[in-house]
Motif scaffolding. Sequence first.
Motif, mmCIF file in Angstrom:
data_model
loop_
_atom_site.group_PDB
_atom_site.id
_atom_site.type_symbol
_atom_site.label_atom_id
_atom_site.label_comp_id
_atom_site.label_asym_id
_atom_site.label_seq_id
_atom_site.Cartn_x
_atom_site.Cartn_y
_atom_site.Cartn_z
ATOM 1 N N MET A 1 -6.394 0.461 29.200
ATOM 2 C CA MET A 1 -6.319 1.790 28.611
ATOM 3 C C MET A 1 -6.289 2.843 29.717
ATOM 4 O O MET A 1 -7.023 2.741 30.691
ATOM 5 C CB MET A 1 -7.529 2.018 27.690
ATOM 6 N N LYS A 2 -5.441 3.855 29.567
ATOM 7 C CA LYS A 2 -5.344 4.935 30.544
ATOM 8 C C LYS A 2 -6.303 6.067 30.155
ATOM 9 O O LYS A 2 -6.221 6.610 29.059
ATOM 10 C CB LYS A 2 -3.913 5.456 30.625
ATOM 11 N N ILE A 3 -7.201 6.411 31.090
ATOM 12 C CA ILE A 3 -8.254 7.392 30.805
ATOM 13 C C ILE A 3 -8.308 8.419 31.925
ATOM 14 O O ILE A 3 -8.288 8.069 33.111
ATOM 15 C CB ILE A 3 -9.627 6.692 30.679
ATOM 16 N N ILE A 4 -8.374 9.685 31.560
ATOM 17 C CA ILE A 4 -8.605 10.767 32.520
ATOM 18 C C ILE A 4 -10.012 11.289 32.312
ATOM 19 O O ILE A 4 -10.405 11.612 31.181
ATOM 20 C CB ILE A 4 -7.593 11.922 32.340
ATOM 21 N N ILE A 5 -10.783 11.376 33.391
ATOM 22 C CA ILE A 5 -12.122 11.969 33.351
ATOM 23 C C ILE A 5 -12.078 13.264 34.155
ATOM 24 O O ILE A 5 -11.720 13.257 35.340
ATOM 25 C CB ILE A 5 -13.184 11.023 33.938
ATOM 26 N N VAL A 6 -12.426 14.356 33.525
ATOM 27 C CA VAL A 6 -12.427 15.661 34.182
ATOM 28 C C VAL A 6 -13.878 16.027 34.515
ATOM 29 O O VAL A 6 -14.707 16.167 33.615
ATOM 30 C CB VAL A 6 -11.790 16.739 33.290
ATOM 31 N N ARG B 1 0.331 13.081 29.825
ATOM 32 C CA ARG B 1 1.269 12.792 28.734
ATOM 33 C C ARG B 1 1.356 11.297 28.423
ATOM 34 O O ARG B 1 1.874 10.911 27.377
ATOM 35 C CB ARG B 1 2.651 13.351 29.082
ATOM 36 N N GLU B 2 0.863 10.462 29.331
ATOM 37 C CA GLU B 2 0.857 9.010 29.095
ATOM 38 C C GLU B 2 -0.564 8.471 28.932
ATOM 39 O O GLU B 2 -0.794 7.258 28.994
ATOM 40 C CB GLU B 2 1.529 8.275 30.261
ATOM 41 N N THR B 3 -1.513 9.367 28.730
ATOM 42 C CA THR B 3 -2.928 8.978 28.704
ATOM 43 C C THR B 3 -3.412 8.720 27.279
ATOM 44 O O THR B 3 -3.016 9.414 26.341
ATOM 45 C CB THR B 3 -3.788 10.084 29.365
ATOM 46 N N ASP B 4 -4.294 7.731 27.145
ATOM 47 C CA ASP B 4 -4.865 7.398 25.838
ATOM 48 C C ASP B 4 -6.089 8.236 25.503
ATOM 49 O O ASP B 4 -6.369 8.498 24.332
ATOM 50 C CB ASP B 4 -5.267 5.914 25.810
ATOM 51 N N LEU B 5 -6.833 8.644 26.539
ATOM 52 C CA LEU B 5 -8.116 9.310 26.300
ATOM 53 C C LEU B 5 -8.422 10.269 27.445
ATOM 54 O O LEU B 5 -8.291 9.908 28.619
ATOM 55 C CB LEU B 5 -9.230 8.262 26.195
ATOM 56 N N VAL B 6 -8.827 11.489 27.108
ATOM 57 C CA VAL B 6 -9.323 12.457 28.090
ATOM 58 C C VAL B 6 -10.794 12.720 27.802
ATOM 59 O O VAL B 6 -11.172 13.000 26.654
ATOM 60 C CB VAL B 6 -8.529 13.782 28.038
#
Length: 457
Positions: free
Chosen positions: A1-6, A64-69
């Motif tokens: 899964m692709k995840i971005i953590i800010v 734009r290709e991420t599953d979860l932010v």
Amino acid sequence: MKIIIVGVGKVGYTLASHLCHEDNEVTLVDSHMTALDKAQETLDLIGIKGSGLSIQALVEAGVRETDLVIATTSSDEVNMLCCLSAKRMGVPHTIARIRNPEYSREISSLKREIGLDMVINPEQETAAEIARILRFPAAINVDPFAGGRIELVAYRIMSTDPIKGRPLAEVMTSVKEKVLFCTVLRGDDVIIPDGSFVLQEEDIAHIIGRASQILAFFRRIGKETHSVKNVMVIGGGRIAYYLCDTIARSNIKVKIIEQDKDRCKELDELLPNCIIIHGDGTDENLLAQEAIEKCESLVSITGNDEENLITALYASHMGVPKVVTKVTRDNYGRIMQNLKLDCTVSPKNITAAQIIRFVRALKNTIGSNVETLYKIVGGRAEALQFCANETTAHLNVPLKDITFKPNFIVAAIARKGEIIIPTGNDFIQKKDTVIIVSSQANVVDLNDVFADGGKQP
């Protein structure tokens, strides 16, 4: 899964560490390059320098290709706006850390208006955990399942305990209470015990059952069972507010010691049923003036780990029966274990466990999703809640006839209001709530506990 953590603070880094170890593709976004460099040196992830409010930074991170932010910066407003932007750029799922009590009262509206899938308030969740611990004086930790009908309680085996030195099969035969020993921490070893396992002094055991049954079990073995009646809280931050607002309404006398005079004035208005004292919670003279030796519990939850540890040690030395300590740094775990400061809470770990549950549920869109997840025995084991459905294997088959993977145990089953502490003759039915305890990680489906992976002939 692709995840971005800010946001790469304590919560963001801890979360990134767990998610990387669960084979997720993680990207961190933070405006401080030093924090990003540290994370990239120790974890397998990508770091992007930029603000959570920057569309350019989010695009560079692959939004734009991420599953979860997941937005975990120190600003509630930045977290909400970041998630709103992510949703508008097509991200299917967003999670925001929101800590302000004023926002917490409007969570439902915020989730609806911003499109948040999950809101995390580490301080509120930590306060709830402390409140649960205060209900069980003998407990190190208390984790609820099945809407609070089942609880998993950790406690230390003492030299005076009548169950010490006895096999578990013998112990459970001699008691009437329906509880189950799920895991035992002995030194550095995490053990899923069987009936032949013999409890030793200093073992930390986890038992599961109804709260009433666990209290009855503690009474039987001579443990203190009455809830505390008075609490001294060191530190007047957000955790203190949430905790004291809850327990003061339960007729518990609460005294808060806080160094910041302005914060004392705020707390005095917010918590009219609590006594607020301006002072240093590490000052022995002040603690003596406030009769620390008469306290049934002391909760040390300042923003400084060292101060919390010092205060906790002093309270233990003064004979306070129940001492709860907030500790953020993971490298204090061994020290605290040696000092027998067992009741500790970590906001970042509580937050990470909740988000990991959400991520595992997203990964498993067909089977029985993880409904609740707690990291136990210092994060080396997990307790998970599932709901059995049509995809669950071995329904209606006695547990004794099923081969389970090593280091898994079916700890409890909730069925139409009935709580079952299972034996070999019990079975899992469709729509049952099933509690699993495991020393393995990355369990996403109830079928993961079966040796055949749920693939029936």
